[in-house]
Motif scaffolding. Structure first.
Motif, mmCIF file in Angstrom:
data_model
loop_
_atom_site.group_PDB
_atom_site.id
_atom_site.type_symbol
_atom_site.label_atom_id
_atom_site.label_comp_id
_atom_site.label_asym_id
_atom_site.label_seq_id
_atom_site.Cartn_x
_atom_site.Cartn_y
_atom_site.Cartn_z
ATOM 1 N N VAL A 142 -40.148 -12.409 5.331
ATOM 2 C CA VAL A 142 -39.905 -12.764 6.726
ATOM 3 C C VAL A 142 -38.423 -12.597 7.062
ATOM 4 C CG1 VAL A 142 -39.855 -14.692 8.354
ATOM 5 C CG2 VAL A 142 -41.901 -14.263 6.985
ATOM 6 N N PHE A 143 -37.543 -12.975 6.139
ATOM 7 C CA PHE A 143 -36.111 -12.915 6.395
ATOM 8 C C PHE A 143 -35.462 -11.610 5.943
ATOM 9 C CE2 PHE A 143 -36.889 -17.514 6.365
ATOM 10 C CZ PHE A 143 -36.388 -17.809 7.620
ATOM 11 N N LEU A 144 -36.224 -10.747 5.309
ATOM 12 C CA LEU A 144 -35.701 -9.460 4.860
ATOM 13 C C LEU A 144 -35.631 -8.498 6.042
ATOM 14 C CD1 LEU A 144 -34.910 -7.663 2.408
ATOM 15 C CD2 LEU A 144 -37.302 -6.956 2.344
ATOM 16 N N LYS A 145 -34.455 -7.972 6.298
ATOM 17 C CA LYS A 145 -34.278 -7.014 7.378
ATOM 18 C C LYS A 145 -33.471 -5.838 6.838
ATOM 19 C CE LYS A 145 -32.542 -6.495 12.038
ATOM 20 N NZ LYS A 145 -31.787 -7.092 13.125
ATOM 21 N N VAL A 146 -34.004 -4.641 6.964
ATOM 22 C CA VAL A 146 -33.340 -3.453 6.453
ATOM 23 C C VAL A 146 -32.574 -2.790 7.591
ATOM 24 C CG1 VAL A 146 -33.679 -1.204 5.394
ATOM 25 C CG2 VAL A 146 -35.147 -3.114 4.741
ATOM 26 N N GLU A 147 -31.284 -2.585 7.379
ATOM 27 C CA GLU A 147 -30.453 -1.910 8.368
ATOM 28 C C GLU A 147 -29.722 -0.758 7.706
ATOM 29 O OE1 GLU A 147 -27.841 -4.398 10.558
ATOM 30 O OE2 GLU A 147 -29.385 -5.872 10.994
ATOM 31 N N ALA A 148 -29.390 0.243 8.505
ATOM 32 C CA ALA A 148 -28.652 1.394 7.995
ATOM 33 C C ALA A 148 -27.212 0.992 7.705
ATOM 34 C CB ALA A 148 -28.679 2.520 9.015
ATOM 35 N N LYS A 149 -26.645 1.592 6.672
ATOM 36 C CA LYS A 149 -25.242 1.354 6.370
ATOM 37 C C LYS A 149 -24.397 1.981 7.470
ATOM 38 C CE LYS A 149 -21.850 1.618 2.755
ATOM 39 N NZ LYS A 149 -21.550 1.989 1.394
ATOM 40 N N ASN A 150 -23.355 1.303 7.866
ATOM 41 C CA ASN A 150 -22.527 1.760 8.971
ATOM 42 C C ASN A 150 -21.299 2.505 8.438
ATOM 43 O OD1 ASN A 150 -21.249 2.146 11.370
ATOM 44 N ND2 ASN A 150 -21.050 -0.006 11.880
ATOM 45 N N TYR A 151 -21.166 3.778 8.802
ATOM 46 C CA TYR A 151 -20.027 4.594 8.392
ATOM 47 C C TYR A 151 -19.025 4.782 9.526
ATOM 48 C CZ TYR A 151 -22.809 5.647 4.300
ATOM 49 O OH TYR A 151 -23.539 5.540 3.150
ATOM 50 N N ASP A 152 -19.236 4.118 10.652
ATOM 51 C CA ASP A 152 -18.334 4.237 11.792
ATOM 52 C C ASP A 152 -16.931 3.760 11.416
ATOM 53 O OD1 ASP A 152 -20.646 4.953 13.034
ATOM 54 O OD2 ASP A 152 -20.630 3.361 14.527
ATOM 55 N N GLY A 153 -15.927 4.477 11.914
ATOM 56 C CA GLY A 153 -14.542 4.091 11.697
ATOM 57 C C GLY A 153 -13.931 4.595 10.401
ATOM 58 N N LYS A 154 -14.664 5.343 9.604
ATOM 59 C CA LYS A 154 -14.134 5.847 8.338
ATOM 60 C C LYS A 154 -13.625 7.275 8.492
ATOM 61 C CE LYS A 154 -16.745 2.942 5.246
ATOM 62 N NZ LYS A 154 -17.505 2.877 4.024
ATOM 63 N N SER A 155 -12.620 7.621 7.687
ATOM 64 C CA SER A 155 -12.054 8.974 7.670
ATOM 65 C C SER A 155 -12.514 9.701 6.417
ATOM 66 C CB SER A 155 -10.531 8.914 7.685
ATOM 67 O OG SER A 155 -10.084 8.337 8.881
ATOM 68 N N TYR A 156 -12.731 11.007 6.555
ATOM 69 C CA TYR A 156 -13.237 11.815 5.443
ATOM 70 C C TYR A 156 -12.430 13.086 5.272
ATOM 71 C CZ TYR A 156 -17.337 8.842 5.402
ATOM 72 O OH TYR A 156 -18.169 7.761 5.312
ATOM 73 N N VAL A 157 -12.326 13.525 4.026
ATOM 74 C CA VAL A 157 -11.785 14.828 3.660
ATOM 75 C C VAL A 157 -12.934 15.575 3.002
ATOM 76 C CG1 VAL A 157 -10.133 16.075 2.227
ATOM 77 C CG2 VAL A 157 -9.476 13.905 3.281
ATOM 78 N N CYS A 158 -13.168 16.818 3.428
ATOM 79 C CA CYS A 158 -14.269 17.611 2.887
ATOM 80 C C CYS A 158 -13.713 18.904 2.304
ATOM 81 C CB CYS A 158 -15.293 17.917 3.969
ATOM 82 S SG CYS A 158 -16.000 16.430 4.704
ATOM 83 N N ALA A 159 -14.251 19.307 1.150
ATOM 84 C CA ALA A 159 -13.700 20.456 0.436
ATOM 85 C C ALA A 159 -14.802 21.319 -0.157
ATOM 86 C CB ALA A 159 -12.777 19.971 -0.677
ATOM 87 N N ASP A 160 -14.434 22.579 -0.416
ATOM 88 C CA ASP A 160 -15.294 23.468 -1.194
ATOM 89 C C ASP A 160 -14.731 23.515 -2.615
ATOM 90 O OD1 ASP A 160 -13.035 25.046 -0.940
ATOM 91 O OD2 ASP A 160 -14.031 26.678 0.118
ATOM 92 N N GLU A 161 -15.051 24.563 -3.369
ATOM 93 C CA GLU A 161 -14.603 24.662 -4.759
ATOM 94 C C GLU A 161 -13.093 24.845 -4.888
ATOM 95 O OE1 GLU A 161 -16.777 26.900 -3.410
ATOM 96 O OE2 GLU A 161 -18.669 26.100 -4.132
ATOM 97 N N LEU A 162 -12.440 25.343 -3.831
ATOM 98 C CA LEU A 162 -11.012 25.655 -3.907
ATOM 99 C C LEU A 162 -10.104 24.570 -3.351
ATOM 100 C CD1 LEU A 162 -11.183 29.403 -2.860
ATOM 101 C CD2 LEU A 162 -11.155 28.432 -5.166
#
Length: 129
Positions: A15-35
Protein backbone atom coordinates in the motif's frame (compact mmCIF):
# COMPACT_ATOMS: atom_id res chain seq x y z
CA UNK A 1 -2.08 -15.75 14.02
CA UNK A 2 1.47 -15.35 12.72
CA UNK A 3 0.21 -16.03 9.22
CA UNK A 4 -2.27 -13.17 9.60
CA UNK A 5 0.54 -10.84 10.76
CA UNK A 6 2.66 -11.77 7.75
CA UNK A 7 -0.16 -11.14 5.30
CA UNK A 8 -1.03 -7.87 7.05
CA UNK A 9 2.62 -6.72 6.86
CA UNK A 10 2.85 -7.56 3.15
CA UNK A 11 -0.40 -5.71 2.39
CA UNK A 12 0.75 -2.62 4.31
CA UNK A 13 4.11 -2.75 2.50
CA UNK A 14 2.46 -2.74 -0.95
CA UNK A 15 0.00 0.00 0.00
CA UNK A 16 2.83 2.40 0.87
CA UNK A 17 5.16 1.30 -1.92
CA UNK A 18 5.30 3.89 -4.68
CA UNK A 19 7.64 3.59 -7.65
CA UNK A 20 8.91 6.84 -9.15
CA UNK A 21 11.43 7.55 -11.88
CA UNK A 22 14.86 8.75 -10.83
CA UNK A 23 15.21 12.46 -11.46
CA UNK A 24 18.21 13.55 -13.57
CA UNK A 25 17.10 17.18 -13.86
CA UNK A 26 19.78 19.75 -13.06
CA UNK A 27 22.76 17.49 -13.75
CA UNK A 28 25.62 18.19 -16.19
CA UNK A 29 27.09 15.55 -18.48
CA UNK A 30 30.18 15.03 -20.61
CA UNK A 31 29.79 12.52 -23.45
CA UNK A 32 32.64 10.93 -25.39
CA UNK A 33 33.50 8.41 -28.08
CA UNK A 34 36.64 6.24 -28.13
CA UNK A 35 38.92 9.26 -28.70
CA UNK A 36 37.60 11.74 -26.17
CA UNK A 37 34.82 14.21 -25.34
CA UNK A 38 32.41 15.26 -28.10
CA UNK A 39 29.59 16.90 -26.17
CA UNK A 40 28.86 18.68 -22.90
CA UNK A 41 25.38 19.67 -21.76
CA UNK A 42 23.23 20.19 -18.69
CA UNK A 43 19.72 18.92 -18.20
CA UNK A 44 17.60 21.85 -16.98
CA UNK A 45 15.22 21.57 -14.07
CA UNK A 46 11.86 20.69 -15.53
CA UNK A 47 8.76 21.67 -13.60
CA UNK A 48 5.90 19.29 -13.02
CA UNK A 49 4.15 20.35 -16.23
CA UNK A 50 7.15 21.38 -18.33
CA UNK A 51 8.59 18.85 -20.72
CA UNK A 52 10.44 21.13 -23.16
CA UNK A 53 13.13 23.77 -22.55
CA UNK A 54 16.05 25.51 -24.22
CA UNK A 55 19.49 24.08 -23.52
CA UNK A 56 23.08 25.15 -24.21
CA UNK A 57 25.43 22.60 -25.78
CA UNK A 58 29.21 22.52 -26.02
CA UNK A 59 30.27 20.45 -29.03
CA UNK A 60 33.84 19.45 -29.88
CA UNK A 61 35.29 19.18 -33.37
CA UNK A 62 35.83 15.50 -34.22
CA UNK A 63 39.19 16.14 -35.91
CA UNK A 64 40.52 18.61 -33.32
CA UNK A 65 39.09 18.13 -29.82
CA UNK A 66 40.69 21.42 -28.72
CA UNK A 67 38.15 23.37 -30.82
CA UNK A 68 34.84 23.50 -28.95
CA UNK A 69 31.87 25.49 -30.20
CA UNK A 70 28.61 26.39 -28.49
CA UNK A 71 25.12 25.78 -29.81
CA UNK A 72 21.60 26.11 -28.43
CA UNK A 73 18.93 23.48 -28.72
CA UNK A 74 15.56 22.33 -27.48
CA UNK A 75 15.54 19.52 -24.94
CA UNK A 76 12.43 17.41 -24.39
CA UNK A 77 11.81 15.16 -21.42
CA UNK A 78 9.99 12.01 -22.51
CA UNK A 79 8.72 8.84 -20.96
CA UNK A 80 8.62 5.38 -22.44
CA UNK A 81 5.28 4.12 -23.72
CA UNK A 82 5.97 0.79 -22.04
CA UNK A 83 7.51 1.91 -18.74
CA UNK A 84 6.18 5.17 -17.25
CA UNK A 85 8.74 5.01 -14.42
CA UNK A 86 11.64 5.91 -16.73
CA UNK A 87 12.47 9.25 -18.41
CA UNK A 88 14.78 9.94 -21.32
CA UNK A 89 15.65 13.14 -23.17
CA UNK A 90 15.80 14.21 -26.82
CA UNK A 91 17.58 17.31 -28.11
CA UNK A 92 17.24 19.06 -31.48
CA UNK A 93 19.86 21.64 -32.46
CA UNK A 94 21.38 23.46 -35.44
CA UNK A 95 24.97 22.35 -36.01
CA UNK A 96 26.34 25.16 -38.20
CA UNK A 97 25.97 28.94 -38.38
CA UNK A 98 24.08 29.07 -41.67
CA UNK A 99 21.39 26.75 -40.18
CA UNK A 100 21.66 24.18 -42.95
CA UNK A 101 22.71 21.14 -40.88
CA UNK A 102 20.52 19.88 -38.07
CA UNK A 103 21.61 17.63 -35.23
CA UNK A 104 19.71 15.41 -32.86
CA UNK A 105 20.47 13.18 -29.91
CA UNK A 106 18.67 10.93 -27.48
CA UNK A 107 20.03 10.66 -23.95
CA UNK A 108 19.14 7.63 -21.84
CA UNK A 109 20.37 8.39 -18.32
CA UNK A 110 22.64 7.81 -16.68
CA UNK A 111 25.21 7.00 -19.38
CA UNK A 112 23.99 6.25 -22.93
CA UNK A 113 23.62 8.89 -25.67
CA UNK A 114 22.76 8.34 -29.34
CA UNK A 115 24.07 11.29 -31.41
CA UNK A 116 23.04 11.98 -35.01
CA UNK A 117 23.91 14.68 -37.51
CA UNK A 118 21.63 15.10 -40.52
CA UNK A 119 22.35 12.46 -43.15
CA UNK A 120 24.51 10.23 -40.95
CA UNK A 121 24.00 7.19 -38.76
CA UNK A 122 23.66 7.35 -35.00
CA UNK A 123 26.91 7.52 -33.04
CA UNK A 124 26.83 5.86 -29.62
CA UNK A 125 28.48 7.94 -26.87
CA UNK A 126 29.18 7.19 -23.23
CA UNK A 127 28.32 9.92 -20.71
CA UNK A 128 29.22 10.75 -17.13
CA UNK A 129 28.55 13.56 -14.66
Amino acid sequence: MTQFKSIFFILIFFVFLKVEAKNYDGKSYVCADELGPLLEFSIPNFGDNLFEKKVSLKLYNRENRDLPYHRNGIIKKKTSEIDKSYFFYTVDFILNDDKSIQGYFEFFPPSNLMFKVEGSQFLNLVCWT
